[in-house]
Design a protein around this motif. Structure first.
Motif, PDB file in Angstrom:
ATOM      1  N   GLY A  28      41.097 -55.641  36.468  1.00  0.00           N
ATOM      2  CA  GLY A  28      40.107 -55.306  35.450  1.00  0.00           C
ATOM      3  C   GLY A  28      40.341 -53.987  34.735  1.00  0.00           C
ATOM      4  N   LYS A  30      41.604 -51.584  31.762  1.00  0.00           N
ATOM      5  CA  LYS A  30      41.619 -51.734  30.312  1.00  0.00           C
ATOM      6  C   LYS A  30      43.037 -51.474  29.813  1.00  0.00           C
ATOM      7  N   PRO A  49      38.836 -49.073  35.419  1.00  0.00           N
ATOM      8  CA  PRO A  49      37.458 -49.168  34.949  1.00  0.00           C
ATOM      9  C   PRO A  49      36.683 -47.900  35.331  1.00  0.00           C
TER      10      PRO A  49
END
Length: 136
Positions: A28, A30, A49
């Protein structure tokens, strides 16, 4: 007064897209930047994150020689290489397992945190950590 901040660390991977697939799609992170530099080189930056540019970034660099390839999974000489903090260990652990992340151990409860080690597909070891409240 001048202030310095650790902004990013390099992580050598065998393939840019495989690095993006693991870090962005499974963990997860970015995808902050993916710029073609020519001659098969790219500037690929992912951010954990919650980091918000505060140092939780990795530059995914493709291996370019035998010594870099030989270092996969041993970039720290043996100890856990990276530490990913969470404020909800159970949720993060469950989400990672559902995404196909393979943990090397069951979660354990240490005096400082709940922690479990996992490895990325390139052999680097990570600890998923939820620190204990220092006021407990």
């Amino acid at each position: 007064m001048t202030t310095e901040t650790l902004a990013m660390s390099t992580l050598v991977v065998p393939d840019y897209d495989a690095g993006i697939a693991f870090y962005a799609e499974k963990l997860g992170f970015k995808l902050v930047e993916d710029t073609d530099l020519g001659d098969g080189k790219r500037w690929v930056v992912v951010e954990a994150p919650g980091a918000n540019g505060s140092g939780g970034r990795l530059l995914l660099a493709r291996d370019t020689n035998e010594s870099q390839t030989a270092a996969f999974g041993n970039q720290t000489g043996g100890p856990v290489a990276f530490f990913l903090h969470t404020d909800d260990f159970a949720s993060s652990h469950e989400r990672f397992i559902a995404a196909g992340v393979e943990f090397m151990e069951e979660p354990r409860h240490e005096p400082y945190a709940t922690v479990a080690a996992f490895a990325d597909p390139f052999g680097n070891t990570w600890d998923l950590i939820e620190a204990k409240d220092k006021n407990d």
